[in-house]
Scaffold this active site. Structure first.
Site, PDB file in Angstrom:
ATOM      1  N   LYS A 531     -11.267  -9.023   4.307  1.00 11.15           N
ATOM      2  CA  LYS A 531     -10.759  -7.311   3.745  1.00 11.15           C
ATOM      3  C   LYS A 531     -10.724  -8.168   2.016  1.00 11.15           C
ATOM      4  O   LYS A 531     -10.257  -8.858   1.546  1.00 11.15           O
ATOM      5  CB  LYS A 531      -9.356  -7.692   4.962  1.00 11.15           C
ATOM      6  CG  LYS A 531      -8.945  -8.422   4.722  1.00 11.15           C
ATOM      7  CD  LYS A 531      -7.466  -8.368   5.945  1.00 11.15           C
ATOM      8  CE  LYS A 531      -6.971  -9.759   5.951  1.00 11.15           C
ATOM      9  NZ  LYS A 531      -5.970  -9.573   7.599  1.00 11.15           N
ATOM     10  N   TYR A 761       7.130 -11.581 -26.035  1.00 14.54           N
ATOM     11  CA  TYR A 761       8.024 -10.246 -26.168  1.00 14.54           C
ATOM     12  C   TYR A 761       9.519 -10.725 -25.512  1.00 14.54           C
ATOM     13  O   TYR A 761      10.035 -11.865 -24.387  1.00 14.54           O
ATOM     14  CB  TYR A 761       7.374 -10.010 -24.951  1.00 14.54           C
ATOM     15  CG  TYR A 761       5.979  -9.070 -24.696  1.00 14.54           C
ATOM     16  CD1 TYR A 761       6.462  -7.942 -25.822  1.00 14.54           C
ATOM     17  CD2 TYR A 761       4.569  -8.817 -24.260  1.00 14.54           C
ATOM     18  CE1 TYR A 761       4.982  -7.012 -26.765  1.00 14.54           C
ATOM     19  CE2 TYR A 761       4.024  -8.166 -24.601  1.00 14.54           C
ATOM     20  CZ  TYR A 761       3.962  -7.301 -25.640  1.00 14.54           C
ATOM     21  OH  TYR A 761       2.577  -6.621 -26.161  1.00 14.54           O
TER      22      TYR A 761
HETATM   23  C1  LIG Z   1      -5.623 -10.707   8.484  1.00 12.63           C
HETATM   24  C2  LIG Z   1      -5.908 -10.648   9.608  1.00 12.63           C
HETATM   25  C3  LIG Z   1      -6.635 -11.817   9.944  1.00 12.63           C
HETATM   26  C4  LIG Z   1      -6.601 -13.119   9.652  1.00 12.63           C
HETATM   27  O1  LIG Z   1      -5.806 -13.676   9.116  1.00 12.63           O
HETATM   28  P1  LIG Z   1      -5.803 -15.216   8.321  1.00 12.63           P
HETATM   29  O2  LIG Z   1      -3.818 -15.863   8.127  1.00 12.63           O
HETATM   30  O3  LIG Z   1      -6.097 -14.698   7.413  1.00 12.63           O
HETATM   31  O4  LIG Z   1      -6.303 -15.687   8.874  1.00 12.63           O
HETATM   32  C5  LIG Z   1      -6.894 -11.901  11.739  1.00 12.63           C
HETATM   33  N1  LIG Z   1      -6.664 -10.554  12.595  1.00 12.63           N
HETATM   34  C6  LIG Z   1      -5.647  -9.358  11.221  1.00 12.63           C
HETATM   35  C7  LIG Z   1      -5.611  -8.175  12.603  1.00 12.63           C
HETATM   36  C8  LIG Z   1      -5.487  -9.676  10.510  1.00 12.63           C
HETATM   37  O5  LIG Z   1      -5.061  -8.065   9.495  1.00 12.63           O
END
Ligand SMILES: *Cc1c(COP(=O)(O)O)cnc(C)c1O
Length: 868
Positions: A531, A761
């Site tokens: 993601k 700035y």
């Molecule tokens: C992002 C996510 C993970 C992974 O989590 P990490 O802490 O990055 O390993 C696992 N499960 C779900 C549902 C997530 O949204």
């Protein structure tokens, strides 16, 4: 004597299960069903690991044309494998090693083995560069130095052709070196350094050293070159009375060569003297006059390069003792000055007009070409595949034989267009197409192949003719020997860059993946979260690597991210964490499996399933998210009754692929009781759902920190996230992970500011009482460089030193103080994060978490993907 398939049962201590239709000579060794190149004479070894079993791919290999197999368990039926040969052995890896050792036995010339903790690859490459004018060398490609890499490398030794072998040996556990020693059977060796890398498998430094030296403790071993300035190594070699040539930068007793070093600008001058154990005494009579009081210049100033070059110089000096290999000192000097830094990286870059570039312009021999073609065929992207190739060097084969091999490789890897550069390659390709035209070699295969070829005598001729618009949506491998200067071709085809680049190291990513994989029980599936643009690292490349590494599932946040992966050829199952109510057609079309977290969404799904016109593909299966304490998305226990009712009523239309929950604090021991409570709630709720469904379904709960800390809760699958990218929040164990990303930018301008001058700035960069020097960098908050780094909160690395941010971070720029780094100039590279300045440290400095630093890097920043 070439080894034939019929020799294998006796050679490997195996049983013949089925003889092949023809008893072929073994030509290539194949371990990976995804990397089938030439099939004629290819012998597949079905290796088994905790998460992988080569036996599962026999049918696929057979379908691709592979006919020779070594297996470690008998097949239920050999009927589907008509005409193929099978040998059954107790262990396929041991059989591979035995075969390589037998092959090594047919080679009577010197074989050098290089081991040590650092510098193996560079010493090997440099030694090969230095000796190339006099020897036909077979060497390990890249850093193939493992239990698998060594046998594959040694297999390439060609007794009639090569005059010298140079192989690396690397180990991480006890007992490994003895196996490598048997395969390489070195006559000569180099021990580089005894560092602390790969310490984990050994009880002590001494044990590791002893293990490494077993490489050289063999009958017939003639000479070990090493640096006597490492007392432990020196003592161990002397204690074993190994035939050795030691060198020292000081005056260590027992060293045959003394090197006195003096830095000279960008280089180093080396004065050579014979040590008190002079070469003349310690070695067969020769011509010590060729050695004494000679002075050489090395084209390097940094400590590791000088050390690596000195190992090579010691070897060259030793060769002076034999009139057959002696060189004029001026020739040695000439070759030393031509040593090239070793950059064996394959870089993946976005090209113009939708093209994707694989840039591999370091060298071009047959083994390297085969590896680069493998990397190309691993790309999932649809579209044409173009190879821009220079003359192939160092093969020791005649032109026609060499280019017949090259063309066979090119065909086997599905290349659609070949652009050949160089006199030799152009000539051979022209001869080939002429033969085709007049019908001399008109085989069916040649007629079928859609290979377009173009030739140019030189890189300049290609560049003059190169129009980037001639390349559209292609994957292009640019593979050339150093002297062809193919970086100019890359520059012409590459997308224009602004000065900021996020470099993603795919080898480090693979390392991190294996780290977590090793923590899984056999059979536990692995879902990887890609993601948010793969946590900022670039979704397609990461997904493509994961597909190659056989992850079981990918997960993205939104349907568009999944669609993009599908359009780039990713075929793994993909779960979508947050499917919108209107996204079901998109999910169906791109086979994206929704996470369903509420009754509303479940109704949406049901409705979409029921309203689909007959004949449409069914909706992809769904994943039910159970909320056990995160309080974000998911069915909680109050919803359970209604959920079960719906599932019971519409079992056929609600295909549940898995049940999942997300832990709120898996990384924090302070909340372990809460986490255990979440896990038991999950088990209870999942059992209720499974009871209604009348069957077990996949269950998964663990994120990165959970995989590390709650091995007992792996259920059927885990969901790896941030750990893959090399950071794990609050992890004392994260020294097991390798950093994956380096964000770097360039200096646009350097200014000297008088005292009492404000900066930027709002004049937020306060005036100082003294003069200072400022560098303006080409990165700002629009690139993801957080505004909270303003006014000294942030740091960057310039020339390895830290420069604090001055004033406010601007949209596209930031100013840093380089008063203490006076050599800073426009065009210099500044590291925003990477080695020496970690993402964890930056996150801490502005009170956030590493996830945010990673995912903030904006999409306008170019990603470059590197691997060995
Ligand atoms: C992002 C996510 C993970 C992974 O989590 P990490 O802490 O990055 O390993 C696992 N499960 C779900 C549902 C997530 O949204």
């Amino acid at each position: 004597m070439p080894i034939r398939f019929s020799n294998l049962p006796a050679l490997l201590g195996g049983t013949l299960l089925q003889a092949p239709a023809t008893d072929a000579t073994i030509a290539t060794l194949l371990l990976d069903s995804r990397r089938v190149g030439l099939t004629e004479g290819a012998l597949f070894f079905a290796l088994r690991g905790p998460h992988h079993d080569g036996h599962h791919h026999l049918a696929a290999l057979y379908a691709k044309g592979v006919r020779l197999f070594v297996v470690s368990h008998a097949l239920a039926s050999l009927e589907p494998f008509a005409g193929a040969g099978f040998v059954l052995v107790p262990a396929a890896l041991a059989a591979l090693q035995t075969l390589a050792a037998a092959h090594r036995g047919t080679f009577q010339r010197p074989v050098w083995a290089i081991t040590g903790s650092n510098g193996k690859t560079i010493v090997k490459e440099w030694l090969a560069q230095l000796l190339a004018p006099d020897e036909d060398i077979c060497r390990s490609p890249k850093s193939y130095n493992s239990q698998i890499g060594v046998p594959l490398s040694v297999w390439e030794l060609a007794p009639g052709r090569h005059t010298l072998g140079i192989f690396e040996a690397g180990i991480s556990e006890r007992g490994e070196m003895a196996r490598l020693a048997r395969i390489i059977a070195p006559t000569h060796g180099i021990f580089t350094t005894l560092g602390t890398a790969h310490d984990a498998g050994f009880a002590s430094e001494g044990e590791k050293l002893a293990e490494k030296l077993t490489l050289f403790e063999r009958p017939g071993f003639e000479l070990l070159v090493y640096c006597a300035d490492q007392p432990a190594v020196h003592a161990a070699v002397q204690a074993r009375a190994l035939p050795a040539l030691a060198w020292t930068r000081h005056a260590v007793p027992g060293a045959a060569l003394r090197f006195r070093l003096k830095p000279t600008g960008a280089g180093t001058t080396v004065r050579v003297r014979l040590g008190e154990a002079g070469l003349a005494q310690s070695l067969p009579a020769g011509q010590p006059a060729l050695l004494a009081a000679t002075r050489f210049t090395l084209p390097f100033a940094d400590e590791p390069s000088v050390e690596n070059a000195l190992h090579c110089l010691a070897v060259l000096l030793w060769r002076q003792l034999d009139p057959a290999t002696a060189l004029a000192p001026a020739e040695i000097q000439r070759r030393l000055l031509r040593l090239q830094p070793v950059a064996m990286r394959l870089e993946r870059k976005q090209g113009r007009h939708g093209c994707y570039l694989l840039d591999d312009t370091y060298n071009n021999d047959l083994a390297g070409l085969a590896l680069a073609l493998d990397a190309l065929s691993r790309q999932a992207r649809p579209g044409g595949r173009t190879l821009i190739l220079s003359d192939v060097l160092e093969s020791g084969l005649s032109g026609p034989a060499l280019y017949a091999r090259v063309l066979a490789l090119v065909r086997a890897h599905g290349i659609t267009r070949l652009i050949g550069v160089g006199e030799e390659l152009s000539y051979e390709l022209r001869v080939k197409s002429e033969e085709l035209r007049i019908g001399v070699s008109e085989t069916a295969k040649d007629q079928q192949s859609q290979l377009l070829t173009q030739t140019y005598p030189t890189t300049e001729a290609l560049l003059a003719d190169l129009r980037p618009t001639d390349f559209q949506n292609e994957t292009i491998l640019i593979k050339g020997a150093r002297r062809f200067g193919f970086e100019r071709v890359v520059a012409a085809l590459q997308q224009l860059q602004h000065g900021t680049v996020l470099e993603v190291n795919l080898d480090a990513l693979t390392h991190n993946l294996q780290y977590y994989r090793q923590r899984l029980r056999p059979g536990t599936k692995l879902m990887v979260m890609v993601k948010a643009f793969a946590y900022g690292s670039g979704s397609y490349e990461v997904a493509s690597l994961l597909q190659f590494q056989r992850a079981d599932y990918l997960a993205v946040a939104y349907p568009d991210e999944g669609q993009q992966l599908r359009e780039n050829g990713i075929s793994l199952p993909i779960m979508v964490l947050n499917p919108g109510p209107d996204s079901f057609e998109q999910l169906r079309r791109y086979r994206l499996e929704p996470e369903i977290y509420s009754l509303e969404r479940l109704h949406d799904y049901l409705q979409a399933a029921q309203e689909a016109p007959t004949g449409t593909a069914p909706l992809p299966p769904l994943h039910l998210k159970l909320d056990t304490g995160m309080r974000r998305l998911g069915f909680d226990e109050n919803d359970l009754g209604a959920l079960l009712e719906l599932l019971a009523a519409h079992r056929a239309q609600l295909p549940v692929a898995s049940l999942m929950t997300h832990l709120a604090a898996a990384d924090d021991p302070a909340h372990d009781d809460f986490t255990r409570q979440q896990l038991s709630t999950f088990q209870r709720m999942a059992a209720a759902v499974e009871a209604v469904l009348g069957r077990p379904v996949l269950k998964h709960a663990l994120n990165s920190a959970g995989i590390r800390r709650f091995p007992e809760a792996q259920f059927d699958m885990v969901r790896l996230g941030v750990g893959l990218y090399g950071v794990e929040a609050g992890d004392e164990g994260s020294h097991n992970l390798l950093p994956v990303s380096t964000l770097r930018t360039t200096v646009s301008q350097v200014k000297t500011l008088p005292a009492d001058t404000t900066v930027g700035y709002g004049r937020r960069g306060a005036a100082t009482a003294h003069e200072r020097r400022l560098a303006t960098l080409a990165i700002g908050y629009a690139d993801g460089y957080d505004r909270r780094f303003s006014a000294g909160a942030g740091l960057v690395l310039l020339h390895g030193r830290r420069a604090p941010v001055v004033g406010s971070v601007c949209m596209d720029m930031v100013m840093v103080d380089v008063t203490d780094i006076p050599e800073t100039q426009p065009g210099d590279v500044a590291i925003i994060f990477g080695e020496g300045l970690t993402i964890n440290e930056l996150a801490e400095r502005i009170g956030t978490i590493p996830y945010e630093i990673l995912t903030n890097v904006s999409e306008r920043v170019k990603r470059v993907f590197v691997s060995e």
